[in-house]
Design a protein around this motif. Structure first.
Motif, short mmCIF file in Angstrom:
data_model
loop_
_atom_site.label_atom_id
_atom_site.label_comp_id
_atom_site.label_asym_id
_atom_site.label_seq_id
_atom_site.Cartn_x
_atom_site.Cartn_y
_atom_site.Cartn_z
N PHE A 27 0.85 -1.19 0.00
CA PHE A 27 0.00 0.00 0.00
C PHE A 27 0.89 1.24 0.00
O PHE A 27 1.92 1.27 0.68
N GLN A 28 0.46 2.27 -0.74
CA GLN A 28 1.23 3.52 -0.81
C GLN A 28 0.37 4.70 -0.40
O GLN A 28 -0.80 4.78 -0.75
N ARG A 29 0.99 5.59 0.40
CA ARG A 29 0.37 6.85 0.76
C ARG A 29 1.21 7.96 0.14
O ARG A 29 2.42 7.99 0.34
N HIS A 30 0.56 8.88 -0.55
CA HIS A 30 1.36 9.97 -1.13
C HIS A 30 1.62 11.05 -0.10
O HIS A 30 2.69 11.65 -0.08
N TYR A 31 0.65 11.34 0.74
CA TYR A 31 0.82 12.32 1.80
C TYR A 31 0.80 11.58 3.14
O TYR A 31 0.00 10.69 3.35
N GLY A 32 1.67 12.00 4.05
CA GLY A 32 1.71 11.34 5.35
C GLY A 32 2.49 10.04 5.27
O GLY A 32 2.96 9.61 4.21
N THR A 33 2.64 9.39 6.41
CA THR A 33 3.41 8.15 6.48
C THR A 33 2.58 7.09 7.19
O THR A 33 1.58 7.38 7.84
N TRP A 34 3.01 5.85 7.07
CA TRP A 34 2.37 4.75 7.78
C TRP A 34 2.94 4.71 9.21
O TRP A 34 4.03 5.22 9.45
#
Length: 763
Positions: free
Chosen positions: A317-324
């Motif tokens: 899974f990828q988030r463009h804004y923010g982090t996991w």
């Protein structure tokens, strides 16, 4: 007869060499439980801060051991019990995870004493609820200190360092099979840092549900290519549950770790049997909400017969804004359902994502160029700018012993031996991530081009509109007039039979009306929010009268107190009354100043006519309004505005609102005794205004999220500045959009933490 002798120092030497970390040691003992057909294993920690009293307990419900098994298996270093041809457990037929028979060295690494109680399965059918029935058992103790006092391993049999005996019959009858290891007299005291490191490493010991469960329905428009994940190679399976208790209880992971919070999903399925590689990169609902033009891409490719190939699956899974959350971020590798360290650790960059992120720049992704013959989507010279680091990815690569039998674990149990097989896994995983990056870049390029086109459109409207008219209103009117003129021309062309001209002009009318619709839609989408703000503005206007009335009362109180101070004979009381009168006058001055500012912001004049606004003058008024908050926090303010720097024609209230939103944020986050610097200049035909502050830095990779509505980073109410609604930057950007201007977080100068920059094009 000459023979080998082995010094007892072998245990400590092998323990340090083959078992690197405390978490690795526990993982080896947990794997032993898995290989023993356990369906659940519990790890308990007690008094870990005191080595003398501390203990770690590992208890499972597997097939267990008797005295013979313990001596031939547990006590035999590098034994062969797991190297049979099939290498499977007796009941669930699991592929053995142990490889060299050295897991018991983990017990030596963690503690000085090991007590074992194990009950062995009777060989009959397993009860699905209660597990295996026991028929025999073993009770054993190993005192590692006594072992190491002996000269050679041959001396152990003549000592009491290792004691092994059958479990008494009463402790076996009507009992379930399983093994309990009690590690006492710990090698070290577990500090809070040790525990935190342990939690980080074992939180994802087995695949988290986030990546292991099927994708939520309708998360992506495409069908998942991983309808069934192959996490473990077992012919029959009842699951394997690991629980941590006592002082080893795992901390709760951070919130928002759900598939729905991802922007993209990446899936890989590589089958060595058919030699087919399938990759899917697809935007989620969240991703499409941000970049509606984002498109999925599916690759299905048969790999050449001569090339190295390994069967594996992956979901990322990828988030463009923010982090996991830290415990989940990164792409981890799982082998037979157990994590392989260090892949995915905070400081591990096995896919080179952090390295590429740090050195990113314009240019097509080089890794994808070598696959040009695979009919991949076209690249862009800006796609390198969208590369993200490990913290923006959460994923897992799944391997089984059957599918990746040529992979060998390093002797310290951390990582695979380098070779073509692991290089293939790394290369294909990175290929999939780069494909996601390319699709993401293409979608964002369209959005950026659209915003650029919108800015140019607004700049033209700003230059041509009347001083009393908002640019967007002028733009809609202009577009409507263009459409009406095109319709008139088309009607005339039709009347004279000129179909081609009529068709072209109708197309122009359609484009003009579509543009007008877009502008109107943008205004309508903001209407609800602005109605709320407008109603607040009306209440604010009424409030100004109250403020003025209170200021007059404060002035009257000050005068009365001064008169009283002069009339009393007690000098101490007189001075006290004079001091209170001074405070009343200061209160009156603050109220008056605020009333003037609020009148400027909400009054009719602020929106009656657009004119070129003096930035230094407007900024001074805003700073004066916040003077109390600035003094209270001891903030140092520096301004460096070019002389006579003026905006293009804008409404006064708009400029004040923009500066007020930025200044209030800067004061709030500069911190006590912080610094704030405002600079303004003409640069390349644009007015450039920059505001920098000390305090907490903004991550530029995810800074755009702060322009979204209701994004507030504070939950505490500041007694001087109040509690924001999370609309300040949203409204500011909307106001600037009217004039084709931009606002962005940028890299601050030395000694500052955050910088925000506005660029307003000249007339």
């Amino acid at each position: 007869m000459a023979t080998f002798s082995v010094d007892t120092k072998l245990f400590s030497e092998l323990g340090e060499l083959l078992v690197g970390r405390d978490s690795t040691a526990l993982v080896e003992l947990i794997k032993n439980a898995y290989d023993a057909d356990a369906s659940k294993v519990e790890i308990i920690g007690r008094s870990l801060g005191d080595p003398g009293k501390g203990e770690i307990i590992i208890a499972d419900d597997g097939v267990g051991m008797d005295a013979h098994d313990f001596e031939q298996g547990f006590l035999r270093i590098a034994g062969r019990t797991k190297t049979t041809a099939d290498r499977r457990s007796p009941w669930f037929k699991r592929r053995y995870t142990g490889e060299k028979g050295i897991g018991r060295l983990a017990a030596h690494k963690l503690a000085r004493t090991l007590n074992v109680v194990s009950r062995k399965w009777n060989g009959k059918k397993r009860d699905e609820l209660s597990g295996f029935d026991a028929a025999s058992g073993v009770k054993a103790t190993i005192n590692w200190d006594q072992v190491e006092k002996l000269e050679t391993l041959a001396d152990v049999a003549r000592s009491n360092a290792v004691q092994v005996g059958p479990l008494p019959r009463p402790e076996i009858i009507n009992r379930r099979a399983g093994t309990r290891l009690n590690l006492s007299r710990l090698r070290k005291a577990w500090t809070r840092d040790n525990l935190n490191a342990f939690f980080e490493e074992v939180a994802t010991l087995t695949p988290p549900a986030l990546v292991a469960k099927p994708l939520p329905r309708n998360l992506i428009a495409d069908q998942s290519v991983l309808s069934e994940l192959k996490i473990r190679d077992a012919r029959r399976e009842a699951g394997f549950e690991i629980s941590f208790a006592g002082e080893l209880s795992l901390q709760e992971l951070e919130l928002a770790a759900t598939p729905e919070s991802a922007h993209w999903v990446i899936e890989l399925d590589c089958d060595a049997g058919t030699r087919v590689l399938t990759i899917l990169v697809s935007p989620t609902k969240t991703g499409l909400a941000e970049t509606p033009n984002a498109e999925p891409f599916k690759l299905r490719r048969k790999l050449p017969a001569a090339s190295t190939i390994v069967s594996f699956q992956a979901r990322i899974f990828q988030r463009h804004y923010g982090t996991w959350p830290k415990a989940l971020s990164g792409v981890r590798v799982y082998y037979e359902g157990f994590r392989v360290l260090p892949y995915g650790d905070t400081h591990d960059d096995w896919l080179g994502l952090d390295q590429d992120y740090r050195s990113r720049g314009k240019g097509e992704l080089g890794r994808l160029r070598q696959y040009a013959s695979w009919n991949l989507p076209a690249g862009s010279d800006r796609e390198g700018l969208v590369i993200q680091g490990n913290r923006q990815f959460c994923g897992a690569v799944f391997l089984t012993r059957n599918s990746a039998n040529d992979l060998k674990i390093l002797v310290n149990r951390e990582g695979f031996l380098p070779g073509d097989e692991f290089s293939f896994i790394r290369e294909m995983t990175r290929l999939a991530i780069d494909l996601q990056n390319r699709q993401n870049s293409a979608a964002r390029e369209e959005v950026q081009q659209a915003r650029k086109s919108d800015r140019v459109r607004q700049q033209k409207a700003s230059a041509r509109s009347d001083a009393s008219e908002p640019p967007s209103a002028f733009l809609v009117t202009s577009l409507q007039n263009e459409a009406m003129e095109s319709l008139r021309v088309a009607r005339s062309a039709i009347s004279r039979g000129d179909v081609k001209t009529a068709s072209n002009t109708l197309h122009e009318a359609e484009q003009a009306l579509q543009s007008a619709k877009e502008v109107s839609s943008e205004a309508a989408s903001e209407a609800t929010m602005y109605r709320v703000l407008a109603s607040m503005g009306l209440e604010q206007a009424a409030f100004i009268h109250e403020v003025n009335a209170i200021a007059i009362i404060a002035q009257g109180v000050a005068q009365a107190l001064e008169a009283a101070a002069k009339s009393v004979k007690d000098q101490k009381l007189s001075r006290h009354l004079s001091a209170i009168a001074g405070e009343a006058r200061a209160l009156r001055e603050r109220l008056r100043r605020n009333a003037i500012y609020l009148t400027d912001m909400t009054g009719v004049e602020g929106r009656r006519r657009r004119s070129r606004q003096d930035i230094a003058e407007r900024l001074a008024k805003v700073l004066d309004f916040y003077q109390n908050a600035i003094k209270k926090r001891g903030i140092e303010v520096e301004t460096n505005i070019e002389r006579s720097l003026r905006t293009p024609p804008m409404f006064p209230a708009e400029v004040s609102a923009v500066l007020s939103n930025l200044i209030s944020n800067a004061i709030k986050f500069a911190g006590d005794r912080g610094k704030l610097r405002a600079t303004g200049m003409q640069q390349d035909g644009e007015l450039v205004f920059r505001l920098e502050n000390s305090g907490e830095a903004v991550d530029l990779r995810s800074a755009k999220k702060w322009f979204e509505p209701f994004r507030s980073s504070t939950i505490d109410i500041d007694e001087a500045l109040g509690h924001g609604m999370g609309l300040g930057l949203t409204v500011t950007r909307s106001l600037l959009d009217e004039y084709g201007a931009t606002i962005d977080f940028v890299k601050p100068a030395p000694h500052f933490a955050t910088a925000i920059e506005i660029r307003i094009p000249g007339r």
